[in-house]
Design a protein around this motif. Structure first.
Motif, PDB file in Angstrom:
ATOM      1  N   ALA A 165     -41.035  42.626  18.928  1.00 49.59           N
ATOM      2  CA  ALA A 165     -41.364  43.765  19.222  1.00 49.59           C
ATOM      3  C   ALA A 165     -39.774  44.102  18.844  1.00 49.59           C
ATOM      4  N   LEU A 166     -38.773  43.550  19.310  1.00 46.23           N
ATOM      5  CA  LEU A 166     -37.573  44.140  18.946  1.00 46.23           C
ATOM      6  C   LEU A 166     -37.693  44.561  17.930  1.00 46.23           C
ATOM      7  N   ARG A 167     -37.684  43.872  16.742  1.00 47.24           N
ATOM      8  CA  ARG A 167     -37.556  43.896  15.868  1.00 47.24           C
ATOM      9  C   ARG A 167     -38.480  45.138  15.319  1.00 47.24           C
ATOM     10  N   PHE A 168     -39.616  45.372  15.684  1.00 46.81           N
ATOM     11  CA  PHE A 168     -40.441  46.768  15.897  1.00 46.81           C
ATOM     12  C   PHE A 168     -39.647  48.303  15.944  1.00 46.81           C
ATOM     13  N   LEU A 169     -38.894  47.691  16.858  1.00 49.97           N
ATOM     14  CA  LEU A 169     -38.248  49.331  18.075  1.00 49.97           C
ATOM     15  C   LEU A 169     -37.138  49.138  16.988  1.00 49.97           C
TER      16      LEU A 169
END
Length: 298
Positions: free
Chosen positions: A205-209
């Motif tokens: 999710a952090l990478r998605f952000l």
């Protein structure tokens, strides 16, 4: 990409830095000591300073540093440490990013669902208002500290993270030895909702952000279906094949943890609406999957 990460010595930051490096990204780690190896940049969150030159060329900054919330009793001195580590650190990173001749395109800042306070049985998403209590106030101030980056036109995202299911660190880690010993059980009534996320989904999710240009502001990082403490207790026992007959009454928790007990006993039924609307897919949305993944992690 060249990506700066603060808090790379912690559970989430360390896992994120390793995941990025494995995929070929250049990771710049913010460290508090004199740099000892390539890819380290010195910063001092207490003094509010960052080696700005070391951030040159970074296309993204992920700021995750902050003192552990649940590791000690919340004395007034400890509250100051919690606040300063987040607010001063975030302000320093935001100012440094904004001052670069070519600023990064995105700043992802760690945050917490503590912003919503105790929501009981009520669902909340990113439109939910600020709750009451120390954590809610802290998160509001923490997120506001990123304003220098926002004002400079840097896309700024606040990753409001729930309870990360991990065996090697964070708030969940102490539960594993307790349950393995057959001493696990519900906390208080057990009816309070726990909004959790697996470590793998947290990193994804952090990478998605970082990679999703339409996302800014608060984004909840929690699995889609939070469960009650009672339900999670039952699943932990089943996965570890241990009884879960023990209970910790609310008065005992309050005596042991002080003010922090209010957050342990409080309920947060959080929905990751913005993450889902943007197309993020959870790999381990169910609690049993998250627990088994934590147990199999190196």
């Amino acid at each position: 990409m060249r990506i700066a990460v603060s808090g790379a010595g912690g559970l989430i930051g360390g896992a994120l830095a390793a995941d990025l490096a494995e995929d070929g990204h250049e990771v710049v780690r913010l460290v508090r000591h004199a740099p000892k190896k390539a890819g380290e940049v010195r910063w001092d969150p207490d003094a509010g300073t960052v080696d700005v030159e070391g951030l040159a060329g970074c296309e993204a900054v992920v700021h995750l540093a902050g003192a552990s919330v649940g590791s000690r009793r919340w004395t007034e001195a400890r509250k100051k440490v919690l606040r300063d580590s987040r607010v001063k650190g975030t302000a320093a990173v935001a100012r440094a990013a904004a001052s670069l001749p070519t600023p990064p395109s995105v700043l992802v800042c760690g945050s917490a669902i503590g912003y919503y306070g105790d929501t009981g049985d009520r669902w909340v998403d990113e439109d939910g208002g600020r709750g009451e209590g120390f954590l809610a106030d802290l998160v509001a101030e923490w997120e506001a500290a990123a304003d220098p980056a926002r004002d400079a036109g840097i896309r700024t995202v606040h990753a409001r993270t729930g309870l990360v299911v991990a065996r090697t660190g964070g708030a969940w880690a102490p539960l594993f030895p307790i349950f393995r010993a057959g001493l696990g059980g519900r906390l208080g009534s057990g009816d309070q909702y726990w909004s959790y996320i697996s470590l793998a989904d947290e990193i994804a999710a952090l990478r998605f952000l970082v990679d999703t240009p339409d996302l800014s502001g608060p984004v909840n990082l929690t699995a889609p279906e939070p469960l009650t403490n009672r339900e999670i207790t039952r699943t932990m026992g089943r996965v570890l094949r241990r009884p879960t007959l023990a209970t910790v009454p609310a008065p005992v928790l309050r005596a042991a943890l002080g003010e922090f007990a209010g957050d342990v006993l409080g309920s947060q039924r959080v929905r990751p609406r913005r993450l889902l609307d943007a197309g993020f897919s959870f790999a381990q949305p169910e609690i049993e999957e998250a627990i088994r993944a934590a147990l199999s992690a190196p």
